[in-house]
Motif scaffolding. Structure first.
Motif, short mmCIF file in Angstrom:
data_model
loop_
_atom_site.label_atom_id
_atom_site.label_comp_id
_atom_site.label_asym_id
_atom_site.label_seq_id
_atom_site.Cartn_x
_atom_site.Cartn_y
_atom_site.Cartn_z
N THR A 28 0.93 -1.05 -0.17
CA THR A 28 -0.16 -0.09 0.08
C THR A 28 0.84 1.26 -0.12
N PRO A 29 0.59 2.21 -0.98
CA PRO A 29 1.55 3.37 -1.08
C PRO A 29 1.03 4.41 -0.18
N TYR A 30 1.94 4.85 0.46
CA TYR A 30 1.40 6.31 1.51
C TYR A 30 2.49 7.39 1.17
N LEU A 31 1.87 8.55 1.35
CA LEU A 31 2.41 9.81 1.18
C LEU A 31 2.51 10.61 2.72
N TYR A 32 3.50 10.75 3.44
CA TYR A 32 3.70 11.39 4.48
C TYR A 32 4.02 12.62 4.37
N ALA A 33 3.46 13.43 5.21
CA ALA A 33 4.08 14.99 4.97
C ALA A 33 4.30 15.26 6.71
N PRO A 34 5.58 15.49 7.18
CA PRO A 34 6.14 15.34 8.30
C PRO A 34 5.35 17.03 8.96
N ARG A 35 5.19 18.11 8.23
CA ARG A 35 4.79 19.39 8.61
C ARG A 35 3.49 19.13 9.30
N SER A 36 2.42 18.52 8.52
CA SER A 36 1.03 18.26 9.07
C SER A 36 0.86 17.07 9.54
N HIS A 37 1.74 16.03 9.78
CA HIS A 37 1.72 14.79 9.90
C HIS A 37 0.51 14.11 9.31
N ALA A 38 0.39 14.26 8.08
CA ALA A 38 -0.52 13.91 7.46
C ALA A 38 -0.29 12.70 6.64
N MET A 39 -0.83 11.41 6.50
CA MET A 39 -0.74 10.31 5.82
C MET A 39 -1.67 10.12 5.02
N LEU A 40 -1.41 10.34 3.56
CA LEU A 40 -2.13 10.17 2.60
C LEU A 40 -2.36 9.04 1.76
N GLN A 41 -3.21 8.74 1.33
CA GLN A 41 -3.36 7.20 0.55
C GLN A 41 -3.85 7.38 -0.86
N VAL A 42 -3.48 6.43 -1.54
CA VAL A 42 -4.18 6.39 -3.13
C VAL A 42 -5.54 6.01 -2.98
N PRO A 43 -6.57 6.88 -3.47
CA PRO A 43 -8.01 6.53 -3.51
C PRO A 43 -8.09 5.54 -4.51
N THR A 44 -9.28 4.95 -4.15
CA THR A 44 -10.10 3.50 -4.79
C THR A 44 -11.14 4.26 -5.35
N MET A 45 -11.24 4.24 -6.56
CA MET A 45 -12.63 4.81 -7.49
C MET A 45 -13.41 3.42 -7.66
N GLU A 46 -14.82 3.70 -7.53
CA GLU A 46 -15.66 2.40 -7.80
C GLU A 46 -15.60 1.84 -9.18
N LYS A 47 -15.60 2.50 -10.15
CA LYS A 47 -15.34 1.78 -11.43
C LYS A 47 -14.05 1.86 -11.95
N ILE A 48 -13.23 2.64 -11.54
CA ILE A 48 -11.94 2.84 -12.15
C ILE A 48 -10.73 1.72 -11.37
N GLY A 49 -10.90 1.83 -9.93
CA GLY A 49 -10.14 1.15 -9.24
C GLY A 49 -9.03 2.13 -8.59
N GLN A 50 -7.90 1.69 -8.25
CA GLN A 50 -6.79 2.68 -7.59
C GLN A 50 -6.17 3.49 -8.54
N LEU A 51 -5.91 4.80 -8.31
CA LEU A 51 -5.31 5.90 -8.97
C LEU A 51 -3.78 5.54 -9.05
N ARG A 52 -3.41 4.37 -9.52
CA ARG A 52 -2.07 3.96 -9.72
C ARG A 52 -2.00 3.17 -10.85
N GLN A 53 -0.61 3.17 -11.22
CA GLN A 53 -0.31 2.28 -12.46
C GLN A 53 0.17 0.99 -12.02
N LEU A 54 -0.37 -0.26 -12.37
CA LEU A 54 0.04 -1.36 -11.49
C LEU A 54 0.37 -2.52 -12.58
N ASN A 55 0.37 -2.06 -13.91
CA ASN A 55 0.99 -3.09 -15.02
C ASN A 55 2.38 -3.05 -14.68
N ALA A 56 2.95 -4.17 -15.50
CA ALA A 56 4.44 -4.64 -15.58
C ALA A 56 5.40 -3.60 -15.97
#
Length: 168
Positions: free
Chosen positions: A101-129
């Motif tokens: 699972t990919p995360y983006l951590y921002a030390p200033r705001s202590h925010a841990m962001l994730q890749v959203p999963t869309m209902e019909k599209i799936g995750q907003l990331r490229q997973l092909n080879a």
């Protein structure tokens, strides 16, 4: 004198001439001074973009098989995009792993962001080879604009860590 006070004074002068039995004089229309043009249309980061050190330029291609790491914010600020170019597909396979699972951590705001999963599209990331000399990306949800351009962030994907990347 402010414009509001100037308008009140003009109104008072016009009313006083009417009460004295004189013909009312037309009130002059107030003019606003033109605002000086902005030198920078958008906010720019107070930080200078640092070049990667020679050691960092050698580390990511040697260990992870990637280079050209870049983090940028969309115009609305609701998504943060992390992109990279694959040099060695076997080494970069860990970044496209479905199990991690990919995360983006921002030390200033202590925010841990994730890749959203869309209902019909799936995750907003490229997973092909991964293929050599191709650029890949993933988008992190930044709801509430917790991460802003000019901040330093860390990208974490399984064992992969890229620390101190500047959001453009």
């Amino acid at each position: 004198m402010s414009i509001r006070a100037g308008l009140g004074l003009v109104f008072y002068c016009a009313m006083s001439s009417v009460s004295l039995g004189q013909a009312p004089t037309p009130a002059p229309t107030p003019t606003l001074a033109a605002a000086p043009p902005a030198t920078h249309p958008g906010k720019s980061s107070p930080y200078r973009r640092m070049k990667l050190s020679e050691r960092a330029r050698e580390f990511y291609p040697a260990v992870w098989g990637i280079d050209r790491l870049r983090v940028s914010s969309t115009t609305s600020g609701n998504l943060i995009r992390f992109s990279y170019r694959v040099l060695e597909p076997k080494l970069a396979k860990a970044l496209g792993d479905r199990e991690s699972t990919p995360y983006l951590y921002a030390p200033r705001s202590h925010a841990m962001l994730q890749v959203p999963t869309m209902e019909k599209i799936g995750q907003l990331r490229q997973l092909n080879a991964a293929e050599a000399d191709e650029e890949y990306w993933m988008a992190f949800s930044n709801k509430g604009n917790l991460v802003r351009p000019g901040e330093r962030v860390n990208v974490i994907i399984g064992k992969f860590h890229a620390d101190g990347l500047l959001v453009e």
